[in-house]
Scaffold this motif. Structure first.
Motif, PDB file in Angstrom:
ATOM      1  N   VAL A  75       3.823  21.789  58.705  1.00  0.00           N
ATOM      2  CA  VAL A  75       5.201  21.680  58.203  1.00  0.00           C
ATOM      3  C   VAL A  75       5.165  20.964  56.862  1.00  0.00           C
ATOM      4  N   CYS A  76       5.931  21.481  55.920  1.00  0.00           N
ATOM      5  CA  CYS A  76       6.019  20.851  54.596  1.00  0.00           C
ATOM      6  C   CYS A  76       7.443  20.365  54.364  1.00  0.00           C
ATOM      7  N   ILE A  77       7.568  19.078  54.084  1.00  0.00           N
ATOM      8  CA  ILE A  77       8.857  18.444  53.824  1.00  0.00           C
ATOM      9  C   ILE A  77       8.845  17.929  52.387  1.00  0.00           C
ATOM     10  N   THR A  78       9.966  18.049  51.706  1.00  0.00           N
ATOM     11  CA  THR A  78      10.045  17.512  50.353  1.00  0.00           C
ATOM     12  C   THR A  78      11.433  16.961  50.080  1.00  0.00           C
ATOM     13  N   THR A  79      11.544  16.174  49.032  1.00  0.00           N
ATOM     14  CA  THR A  79      12.841  15.653  48.594  1.00  0.00           C
ATOM     15  C   THR A  79      13.426  16.624  47.568  1.00  0.00           C
ATOM     16  N   PRO A  80      14.751  16.653  47.437  1.00  0.00           N
ATOM     17  CA  PRO A  80      15.381  17.606  46.506  1.00  0.00           C
ATOM     18  C   PRO A  80      14.857  17.528  45.078  1.00  0.00           C
ATOM     19  N   ASP A  81      14.543  16.314  44.620  1.00  0.00           N
ATOM     20  CA  ASP A  81      14.085  16.157  43.238  1.00  0.00           C
ATOM     21  C   ASP A  81      12.695  16.742  42.991  1.00  0.00           C
ATOM     22  N   MET A  82      11.967  17.078  44.071  1.00  0.00           N
ATOM     23  CA  MET A  82      10.613  17.621  43.927  1.00  0.00           C
ATOM     24  C   MET A  82      10.555  19.131  44.131  1.00  0.00           C
ATOM     25  N   MET A  83      11.706  19.762  44.376  1.00  0.00           N
ATOM     26  CA  MET A  83      11.690  21.206  44.654  1.00  0.00           C
ATOM     27  C   MET A  83      11.174  22.015  43.470  1.00  0.00           C
ATOM     28  N   GLY A  84      11.449  21.558  42.260  1.00  0.00           N
ATOM     29  CA  GLY A  84      10.940  22.258  41.072  1.00  0.00           C
ATOM     30  C   GLY A  84       9.425  22.260  41.042  1.00  0.00           C
ATOM     31  N   VAL A  85       8.833  21.154  41.456  1.00  0.00           N
ATOM     32  CA  VAL A  85       7.376  21.046  41.514  1.00  0.00           C
ATOM     33  C   VAL A  85       6.819  21.898  42.645  1.00  0.00           C
ATOM     34  N   VAL A  86       7.455  21.812  43.805  1.00  0.00           N
ATOM     35  CA  VAL A  86       7.008  22.583  44.973  1.00  0.00           C
ATOM     36  C   VAL A  86       7.044  24.081  44.681  1.00  0.00           C
ATOM     37  N   GLY A  87       8.006  24.489  43.859  1.00  0.00           N
ATOM     38  CA  GLY A  87       8.148  25.902  43.517  1.00  0.00           C
ATOM     39  C   GLY A  87       6.902  26.496  42.885  1.00  0.00           C
ATOM     40  N   ARG A  88       6.055  25.665  42.305  1.00  0.00           N
ATOM     41  CA  ARG A  88       4.818  26.146  41.680  1.00  0.00           C
ATOM     42  C   ARG A  88       3.852  26.723  42.722  1.00  0.00           C
TER      43      ARG A  88
END
Length: 233
Positions: free
Chosen positions: A113-126
């Motif tokens: 499972v991968c959890i992230t904070t909203p401010d990191m979604m741009g990074v996760v999108g990579r």
């Protein structure tokens, strides 16, 4: 399809013309478990919706009261205080841009499972091209894009599962292991079915629960005449 001797013997226990009440179905499913490993017990629900319509999607999460029987590895992509919070909450892996680069560059997927904070979604999108096809891309609807990382981690560790409608209008979801026994499986079944019923789209007309089937990983399907418990109605 060629069936094993064990499967054919188990199938003889099931009346394919009958729909069983949930408790009876669960006990029968347990009797059909013949594998040498602790099989999962799977729920398959065909819904009276049209998956092609945007307003008839069925998707959500529910915490199974008896857990899933699986020890899931949780990755949290966050920075600063949120990364510290994730470590304290028991995340198996915590990182920021460097861990996203590892996923994208090395196809690293040592987590469930991968959890992230909203401010990191741009990074996760990579890493979306890697995470998306594996069903690991964080999503607000599944509670994996959130600032409350402690709750998200605890929910996963306690047995949160995601259910979602597939193209053939069926929801597939495991509700536990054979070793759980009928009582715990019944708790999980009721929790998931209650969530599915609450998730009925307003635009859905006619019969919503078209068919409900239970089966072990290697066993035959058992049709269920599901009745929601009085306390859940």
């Amino acid at each position: 399809m060629n069936r094993t001797k064990s499967y054919l013997e188990a199938a003889k226990l099931v009346d394919q013309e009958k729909s069983y009440l949930s408790r009876e179905a669960l006990e029968l499913v347990l009797k059909t478990a013949r594998a040498k490993f602790d099989e999962s017990v799977e729920l398959h629900v065909k819904l009276g919706v049209d998956s092609r319509q945007a307003d008839q999607q069925v998707r959500g999460t529910v915490v199974l009261p008896a857990g899933t029987g699986k020890k899931l590895k949780v990755l949290v992509i966050a920075k600063g205080d949120k990364a510290d919070e994730a470590m304290k909450a028991g995340a198996d892996h915590v990182g920021g841009e460097e861990i996203v680069a590892k996923i994208a560059g090395q196809n690293w997927l040592d987590f469930d499972v991968c959890i992230t904070t909203p401010d990191m979604m741009g990074v996760v999108g990579r890493a979306a091209k890697i995470l998306g096809p594996k069903g690991l891309m964080p999503n607000p609807k599944s509670g994996t894009v959130t600032n409350d990382v402690t709750k998200a981690i605890n929910d996963v560790k306690m047995g949160k599962v995601e259910y979602r409608l597939e193209k053939n209008n069926i929801v597939h979801c495991a509700i536990g292991k054979v070793s759980f026994g009928a009582d715990k499986l019944q708790e999980n079944l009721d929790a998931l079915m209650s969530a599915l019923i609450r998730a009925k789209p307003a635009s859905s007309k006619g019969i919503y629960l078209r068919s409900v089937t239970l089966a072990t990983t290697m066993g035959p399907g058992v049709r269920v005449d599901y009745k929601l418990p009085e306390k859940e109605k």
